[in-house]
Design an enzyme around this catalytic site. Structure first.
Site, PDB file in Angstrom:
ATOM      1  N   MET A 151      55.619  47.796  47.509  1.00  0.00           N
ATOM      2  CA  MET A 151      54.888  49.109  47.423  1.00  0.00           C
ATOM      3  C   MET A 151      55.808  49.997  46.475  1.00  0.00           C
ATOM      4  O   MET A 151      55.029  49.953  45.476  1.00  0.00           O
ATOM      5  CB  MET A 151      54.636  49.390  49.069  1.00  0.00           C
ATOM      6  CG  MET A 151      53.951  51.420  48.547  1.00  0.00           C
ATOM      7  SD  MET A 151      51.792  51.318  47.469  1.00  0.00           S
ATOM      8  CE  MET A 151      51.191  50.859  49.640  1.00  0.00           C
ATOM      9  N   LYS A 152      56.900  49.607  46.804  1.00  0.00           N
ATOM     10  CA  LYS A 152      57.766  50.895  45.488  1.00  0.00           C
ATOM     11  C   LYS A 152      57.693  50.291  44.229  1.00  0.00           C
ATOM     12  O   LYS A 152      57.567  50.888  43.782  1.00  0.00           O
ATOM     13  CB  LYS A 152      59.006  50.549  46.583  1.00  0.00           C
ATOM     14  CG  LYS A 152      60.001  51.752  45.191  1.00  0.00           C
ATOM     15  CD  LYS A 152      61.516  51.665  46.042  1.00  0.00           C
ATOM     16  CE  LYS A 152      62.463  51.999  45.625  1.00  0.00           C
ATOM     17  NZ  LYS A 152      63.716  50.785  45.106  1.00  0.00           N
ATOM     18  N   GLY A 153      57.478  49.084  44.206  1.00  0.00           N
ATOM     19  CA  GLY A 153      57.721  48.294  42.452  1.00  0.00           C
ATOM     20  C   GLY A 153      58.813  48.156  41.822  1.00  0.00           C
ATOM     21  O   GLY A 153      59.792  48.546  43.050  1.00  0.00           O
TER      22      GLY A 153
END
Ligand code: B12
Length: 270
Positions: A151-153
């Protein structure tokens, strides 16, 4: 020579030796650059399997000379354990290359941002794509794969988990090729992401080669099935040569991978 004249002479000489801003570079003949355009200045670093000594330093110089360099200066020599010395060498290269003839294999897709990918996915995909990923074999490095999938990338670019058009399953590290195929089957994967960091003795290439027949012989896997690899030593050319759909190297952003997936999957699923 009076002091002022001397100063002006040095000033003029140092200005001459700097590349003039905006000066056109001859792209048909480029070579490394250090102080002056086309001076061929390069820094090399390497290790020789000998103890640190004046002879070791000279051996480093002779080796670089043998490679075709000139004006060689061994700037640093450091013992890095018994029987090994590490060198930093400055030297000048003779060769130039024609930059206009350089060709690099690149995946053919347009790089889109998050919103653009989602818009394209709405237009082109009939359902959410299942994207699974793993670092395979004995490779325990997870950070690169996480950067793409989580999610954080990476570098402010959201990871694939953030995209509603994908269902993302990160199998993490040291996943055996057979387990990866079983997971692809069980999760009904449309896309497999493989990360390889350990490249010693070409192990990454062997693991990637071994996976392909296992995927091919399993007729129950989803088709099309995109197979994408990545890692600091990976290029698109290497990946395609091995039989994969794309290869991504250092600095890859998740949005580039997302753009490729939507573009390539919709093309193949037609
Ligand atoms: C952190 C690290 C570790 C950590 C890993 C922690 C973890 N959970 O991942 C620890 C300490 C555990 C570790 C262990 C080892 N490591 Co290590 N490690 C590193 C290090 C310093 C950074 C890697 C990293 O996280 N990079 C940051 C991420 C964001 O970058 P990235 O991986 O390149 O990923 C980007 C792209 O490549 C791409 N990408 C990567 N994967 C994928 C996949 C897909 C599908 C896509 C699309 C894109 C993509 O996108 C990412 C974002 O842009 C590197 C050196 C380096 N600077 O690369 C060595 C390095 C990879 N390690 C190395 C080695 C040798 C080891 C060990 C064997 C050391 C030992 N003797 O025990 C062990 C191996 C253990 C094993 N079984 O694998 C060597 C590998 C040498 C080689 N060429 O084979 C390196 C290069 C260091 C070196 N110069 O010697 N390591």
């Amino acid at each position: 020579m009076p002091m002022e004249t001397l100063k002006r002479w040095f000033q003029k000489k140092s200005e001459e030796s700097l590349p003039t801003p905006g000066q056109p570079v001859n792209l048909r003949r480029i070579m490394p650059y250090g102080d002056q355009m086309n001076d061929g200045a390069m820094q090399l670093s390497f290790t020789l399997p000998v103890d640190h000594s004046p002879e070791a330093k000279e051996a480093a110089r002779l080796y670089v000379e043998k490679l075709g360099f000139h004006e060689i200066h061994v700037a640093n020599a450091e013992a890095i354990g018994a029987g090994f010395t590490y060198f930093v060498v400055f030297a000048r290269a003779k060769h130039a290359i024609d930059f206009t003839k350089v060709k690099v294999a690149k995946a053919d897709f347009q790089k889109l941002d998050f919103d653009q990918v989602m818009k394209l996915a709405d237009e082109k995909l009939k359902r959410r794509l299942v994207v699974i990923g793993a670092t395979t074999g004995t490779d325990a490095h997870t950070v690169g794969l996480d950067a793409i999938m989580n999610m954080k990338g990476y570098a402010g670019d959201p990871g694939l988990e953030r995209y509603p058009c994908f269902k993302v399953v990160n199998l993490r590290s040291q996943v055996d090729n057979k387990e990866l195929v079983e997971a692809a089957l069980e999760l009904k994967a449309d896309v497999i992401l493989i990360s390889k960091l350990v490249t010693q003795r070409g192990q990454h290439l062997q693991d990637l080669k071994d996976l392909l027949p296992l995927l091919k012989e399993n007729k129950k896997l989803n088709q099309p099935l995109l197979k994408i690899v990545g890692g600091p030593r990976m290029t698109h050319a290497i990946a395609v040569k091995l039989g994969y759909d794309a290869g991504f190297g250092p600095g890859t952003l998740p949005s580039e991978v997302a753009s490729f997936i939507v573009h390539e999957y919709s093309k193949k699923a037609k």
